[in-house]
Design a protein around this motif. Structure first.
Motif, short mmCIF file in Angstrom:
data_model
loop_
_atom_site.label_atom_id
_atom_site.label_comp_id
_atom_site.label_asym_id
_atom_site.label_seq_id
_atom_site.Cartn_x
_atom_site.Cartn_y
_atom_site.Cartn_z
N TRP A 1 0.82 -1.21 0.00
CA TRP A 1 0.00 0.00 0.00
C TRP A 1 0.85 1.26 0.00
CZ3 TRP A 1 -4.49 0.26 -1.87
CH2 TRP A 1 -5.31 -0.86 -1.85
N VAL B 1 1.57 1.83 -3.54
CA VAL B 1 0.44 2.44 -4.24
C VAL B 1 0.43 3.95 -4.01
CG1 VAL B 1 -2.10 2.63 -4.28
CG2 VAL B 1 -1.01 0.38 -4.23
N THR B 2 0.62 4.36 -2.77
CA THR B 2 0.66 5.78 -2.44
C THR B 2 1.77 6.49 -3.21
OG1 THR B 2 -0.20 5.33 -0.23
CG2 THR B 2 0.92 7.44 -0.55
N VAL C 1 0.89 6.69 -7.02
CA VAL C 1 -0.13 7.71 -7.32
C VAL C 1 0.51 9.10 -7.27
CG1 VAL C 1 -2.25 8.82 -6.52
CG2 VAL C 1 -2.13 6.33 -6.66
N ALA D 1 -12.59 0.71 -11.25
CA ALA D 1 -12.37 0.59 -9.81
C ALA D 1 -13.69 0.38 -9.08
CB ALA D 1 -11.66 1.84 -9.28
N THR E 1 -11.91 1.94 0.71
CA THR E 1 -10.59 1.86 0.07
C THR E 1 -10.67 2.28 -1.39
OG1 THR E 1 -9.88 0.10 1.55
CG2 THR E 1 -8.70 0.30 -0.54
N PHE E 2 -11.66 1.77 -2.10
CA PHE E 2 -11.79 2.13 -3.51
C PHE E 2 -12.22 3.58 -3.69
CE2 PHE E 2 -11.60 -2.44 -3.87
CZ PHE E 2 -10.69 -2.57 -4.92
N LEU F 1 -9.05 5.57 -3.38
CA LEU F 1 -8.25 5.48 -4.60
C LEU F 1 -8.82 6.38 -5.68
CD1 LEU F 1 -6.00 4.19 -6.28
CD2 LEU F 1 -7.55 2.29 -6.75
N LEU F 2 -10.12 6.36 -5.86
CA LEU F 2 -10.75 7.23 -6.86
C LEU F 2 -10.56 8.70 -6.51
CD1 LEU F 2 -14.08 5.31 -7.51
CD2 LEU F 2 -12.12 5.53 -9.03
N ALA G 1 -8.06 10.00 -4.93
CA ALA G 1 -6.67 10.35 -5.23
C ALA G 1 -6.48 10.58 -6.72
CB ALA G 1 -5.72 9.26 -4.72
N LEU G 2 -7.06 9.71 -7.54
CA LEU G 2 -6.93 9.88 -8.99
C LEU G 2 -7.64 11.16 -9.46
CD1 LEU G 2 -7.54 6.20 -10.12
CD2 LEU G 2 -5.40 7.48 -10.28
#
Length: 106
Positions: free
Chosen positions: A14, A17-18, A21, A55, A78-79, A82-83, A85-86
């Protein structure tokens, strides 16, 4: 079990992932803002929307496969993160492009 510490491998994954991104945001900024690629912004927005749809599907599938409501909620959160952040990454690029051109964000 919920509440148990995560493994080092999971934390590292994780963390990666951070970091990725964050690197993506820097790359997008360098590519679109530094080069003034306002023409490709619609393409970028569409790509992020496609990622959001994918996602959401993955998140829904994961939540559906999990029977524990608390874990389902964590999967959805969590998802969503992620969204977010994008989306934030793309919004920052749009804002930087607008600043560069002296315009309102597209």
């Amino acid at each position: 079990m919920v509440g148990e510490p995560t493994s080092a491998a999971t934390r590292d994954a994780w963390k990666s992932v951070t970091e990725e991104v964050s690197r993506l945001g820097s790359s997008l900024r360098a590519h679109y803002v530094t080069e003034g690629r306002t023409d490709a912004l619609a393409e970028l927005r569409e790509a992020v929307q496609d990622l959001a749809v994918a996602a959401t599907r993955v998140g829904s599938a994961a939540a559906g496969a999990i029977r524990d409501p608390e874990v389902q909620e964590h999967a959805r959160d969590t998802f969503k993160a992620l969204l977010a952040a994008l989306t934030s990454t793309v919004d920052n690029v749009r804002s930087d492009l607008a600043d560069q051109n002296g315009d309102e964000p597209p």
